[in-house]
Design a protein around this motif. Sequence first.
Motif, mmCIF file in Angstrom:
data_model
loop_
_atom_site.group_PDB
_atom_site.id
_atom_site.type_symbol
_atom_site.label_atom_id
_atom_site.label_comp_id
_atom_site.label_asym_id
_atom_site.label_seq_id
_atom_site.Cartn_x
_atom_site.Cartn_y
_atom_site.Cartn_z
ATOM 1 N N VAL A 75 5.121 -1.415 16.995
ATOM 2 C CA VAL A 75 4.960 -1.448 15.543
ATOM 3 C C VAL A 75 3.542 -1.040 15.156
ATOM 4 O O VAL A 75 2.652 -0.979 15.990
ATOM 5 C CB VAL A 75 5.250 -2.857 14.966
ATOM 6 N N ALA A 76 3.395 -0.724 13.860
ATOM 7 C CA ALA A 76 2.078 -0.446 13.292
ATOM 8 C C ALA A 76 1.980 -1.204 11.984
ATOM 9 O O ALA A 76 2.999 -1.595 11.396
ATOM 10 C CB ALA A 76 1.900 1.048 13.062
ATOM 11 N N LEU A 77 0.753 -1.384 11.523
ATOM 12 C CA LEU A 77 0.538 -2.148 10.302
ATOM 13 C C LEU A 77 -0.095 -1.247 9.236
ATOM 14 O O LEU A 77 -1.034 -0.506 9.527
ATOM 15 C CB LEU A 77 -0.386 -3.321 10.638
ATOM 16 N N GLY A 78 0.467 -1.283 8.038
ATOM 17 C CA GLY A 78 -0.090 -0.472 6.953
ATOM 18 C C GLY A 78 -0.320 -1.311 5.717
ATOM 19 O O GLY A 78 0.486 -2.199 5.406
ATOM 20 N N VAL A 79 -1.412 -1.052 5.014
ATOM 21 C CA VAL A 79 -1.735 -1.802 3.798
ATOM 22 C C VAL A 79 -2.015 -0.800 2.677
ATOM 23 O O VAL A 79 -2.629 0.245 2.899
ATOM 24 C CB VAL A 79 -2.982 -2.695 3.992
ATOM 25 N N ASP A 80 -1.537 -1.116 1.493
ATOM 26 C CA ASP A 80 -1.787 -0.274 0.315
ATOM 27 C C ASP A 80 -2.472 -1.134 -0.749
ATOM 28 O O ASP A 80 -1.881 -2.077 -1.259
ATOM 29 C CB ASP A 80 -0.450 0.273 -0.204
ATOM 30 N N VAL A 81 -3.711 -0.801 -1.044
ATOM 31 C CA VAL A 81 -4.473 -1.579 -2.020
ATOM 32 C C VAL A 81 -4.388 -0.899 -3.384
ATOM 33 O O VAL A 81 -4.950 0.177 -3.594
ATOM 34 C CB VAL A 81 -5.953 -1.701 -1.614
ATOM 35 N N GLY A 82 -3.637 -1.527 -4.276
ATOM 36 C CA GLY A 82 -3.514 -0.991 -5.630
ATOM 37 C C GLY A 82 -4.395 -1.757 -6.603
ATOM 38 O O GLY A 82 -5.129 -2.670 -6.203
ATOM 39 N N GLY A 83 -4.286 -1.388 -7.875
ATOM 40 C CA GLY A 83 -5.134 -1.999 -8.889
ATOM 41 C C GLY A 83 -4.929 -3.496 -9.035
ATOM 42 O O GLY A 83 -5.871 -4.238 -9.320
ATOM 43 N N THR A 84 -3.706 -3.971 -8.795
ATOM 44 C CA THR A 84 -3.457 -5.393 -9.000
ATOM 45 C C THR A 84 -3.064 -6.128 -7.720
ATOM 46 O O THR A 84 -3.433 -7.261 -7.522
ATOM 47 C CB THR A 84 -2.320 -5.615 -10.026
ATOM 48 N N LYS A 85 -2.324 -5.431 -6.815
ATOM 49 C CA LYS A 85 -1.904 -6.155 -5.615
ATOM 50 C C LYS A 85 -2.119 -5.306 -4.367
ATOM 51 O O LYS A 85 -2.223 -4.073 -4.428
ATOM 52 C CB LYS A 85 -0.433 -6.574 -5.732
ATOM 53 N N SER A 86 -2.153 -6.019 -3.282
ATOM 54 C CA SER A 86 -2.331 -5.392 -1.978
ATOM 55 C C SER A 86 -1.074 -5.665 -1.163
ATOM 56 O O SER A 86 -0.712 -6.813 -0.936
ATOM 57 C CB SER A 86 -3.566 -5.993 -1.312
ATOM 58 N N LEU A 87 -0.407 -4.596 -0.756
ATOM 59 C CA LEU A 87 0.867 -4.716 -0.040
ATOM 60 C C LEU A 87 0.668 -4.308 1.417
ATOM 61 O O LEU A 87 0.201 -3.198 1.688
ATOM 62 C CB LEU A 87 1.901 -3.793 -0.682
ATOM 63 N N ALA A 88 1.023 -5.204 2.323
ATOM 64 C CA ALA A 88 0.929 -4.890 3.754
ATOM 65 C C ALA A 88 2.330 -4.867 4.358
ATOM 66 O O ALA A 88 3.175 -5.692 4.001
ATOM 67 C CB ALA A 88 0.078 -5.938 4.474
ATOM 68 N N VAL A 89 2.590 -3.922 5.251
ATOM 69 C CA VAL A 89 3.901 -3.859 5.918
ATOM 70 C C VAL A 89 3.716 -3.781 7.423
ATOM 71 O O VAL A 89 2.728 -3.223 7.922
ATOM 72 C CB VAL A 89 4.747 -2.640 5.463
ATOM 73 N N VAL A 90 4.704 -4.342 8.114
ATOM 74 C CA VAL A 90 4.823 -4.145 9.556
ATOM 75 C C VAL A 90 5.946 -3.134 9.744
ATOM 76 O O VAL A 90 7.077 -3.352 9.300
ATOM 77 C CB VAL A 90 5.181 -5.469 10.275
ATOM 78 N N LEU A 91 5.602 -1.989 10.335
ATOM 79 C CA LEU A 91 6.533 -0.864 10.380
ATOM 80 C C LEU A 91 6.873 -0.519 11.817
ATOM 81 O O LEU A 91 5.984 -0.444 12.671
ATOM 82 C CB LEU A 91 5.859 0.354 9.714
ATOM 83 N N ASP A 92 8.158 -0.287 12.088
ATOM 84 C CA ASP A 92 8.478 0.158 13.439
ATOM 85 C C ASP A 92 8.408 1.688 13.520
ATOM 86 O O ASP A 92 8.143 2.367 12.530
ATOM 87 C CB ASP A 92 9.832 -0.410 13.905
#
Lengths: 316, 316
Positions: B4-21
Amino acid sequence: MIDVALGVDVGGTKSLAVVLDATGHVLDESRVASHAESPDALVEALSRQIRQLCEVHDLDVSTIPLGVGVAGMVAIDGRVAFSPHLPGASGAQVASGLCASLARQSTVVDNDANLAALAEGRWGAARGESHYVMVTLGTGIGGGIFTESTLRRGAHGFAGEIGHMSVVARGERCACGARGCWERYVSGDALTRRAREEVAAGRAALLAARYGPALTSEDVAAAADAHVPEARALLDEMGWWLAAGLANLAAILDVSCFVVGGGLSALANHLLPATRGHLDGLLEGRAARGEVEVRDAVLGARAGAMGAALAARERS
Amino acid sequence: MIDVALGVDVGGTKSLAVVLDATGHVLDESRVASHAESPDALVEALSRQIRQLCEVHDLDVSTIPLGVGVAGMVAIDGRVAFSPHLPGASGAQVASGLCASLARQSTVVDNDANLAALAEGRWGAARGESHYVMVTLGTGIGGGIFTESTLRRGAHGFAGEIGHMSVVARGERCACGARGCWERYVSGDALTRRAREEVAAGRAALLAARYGPALTSEDVAAAADAHVPEARALLDEMGWWLAAGLANLAAILDVSCFVVGGGLSALANHLLPATRGHLDGLLEGRAARGEVEVRDAVLGARAGAMGAALAARERS
């Protein structure tokens, strides 16, 4: 036989052909009137010009590396798909037509500004630059985009049509059919139009007294050379428009340098300093971005033809 | 250990992190409020979120491929150079900061729309496309440019800042400091502003009766769903603005397809058909150019985080 290539640049009024050596020296050139009344006329006139130049120099017209630049949208297959400023040329199968008429296996055909960009990158103002845009100012505005030191032609070969980026939503009607295209605000025609507007509105007494109501862009340039403030103001305004489009391209492409050339270079003395002055204030994140240079082209009117010969040598 | 790999998207209001296969499946995700009051706050909050997600899944935070997307100008070295919509984050050394705080050797950091473009190209709406632009509509307009199947980052990493292409010379003031930026005309804010203008001017009696003078873009979307003509007209107008910018990008880049995603996708039902309808008339040389497709993004709000994980896997 000496190691040369042949390049032709077909502009709105004339077709310039050069014989170029491997180091970028123009050994000879020929200028004839452009014939773009029809696709066939374009190919025939080009064949004639190329054949003639080859005969003079005892070059084998069927094997010499040959490149042709044409103003407008040139497809990857060497077809002139659409040319706002050479409307008769639209549809011309330039590459295959020249191959047929000159018994050649391959002929490189590309947009004129793409080829000028190639030449300025190799021998001119963009030497050593990896990310730059060549901007040619003439009847319209042409563009050639280099990123990672590679010419970007897009999905069909049409990339770099920067003059048809609209900078004024619902603005002035352009020869391409759209509105507000950048080239409508940065050209000899635009300068002539703005100067006449100012004279007609009574806001340019000095220009009116010198040149009357039918003054031209050349008059404005001469007046600017003579330090007439009204002329300087008009060129400053056009410099702003040039900068506005460059700022857009910088935001989209993140190039580190622009090279400005083309037939309007007589105005460059006044235009480019104004453009440089305005650009900083128009760039997104200027402080973080670092400097974006605006350079004068150095290869002059032959850049397109030189680039055509260079492309032919490299792709053949 | 599962791949797996980990990705994070930092937007203006929230930060979304995913664990992706490896096949693009999101195995888990976490959402926290963005902390971009300062560069340090951003890095600390990201470290915390990443550490937490790794603990839950028993992943080694120091070695798992890790990518982070941030809205704004992200330099090649992983620094947030300038972020109009996350002003406190400007200057954050995200890559080196995360490497230090998580004892990592490398962390991929890029613009959020660049990463969304990557994900949509691999698993989404641009699969198989070589030349496309991802357009993310949200607080602003983000962009990711692919040519020859490669993400183009430009000289410093700032390419694709398409929302700050000016489409109205001397137009509305933008958060970036410039004027007339495209994103000023295509956003939830723009729709709210235009709707209130119409109501205030007495040109939208139906909207005024339903929602009053303080109506929002969400109200307009709901009214359009309910077939209120005034709402439809406002969305058609915004579709025109979206098309105007896409036409510019098509002229410059010659892409064959645009993928439109981002937080405004609730409006996509109304916006994109209007955009498609207007685009043809705005393209230079439409007949010669062939169709330029405008597609809905398919990966939704997680595209940026998925692309971050994908980039981390590929660049590590």
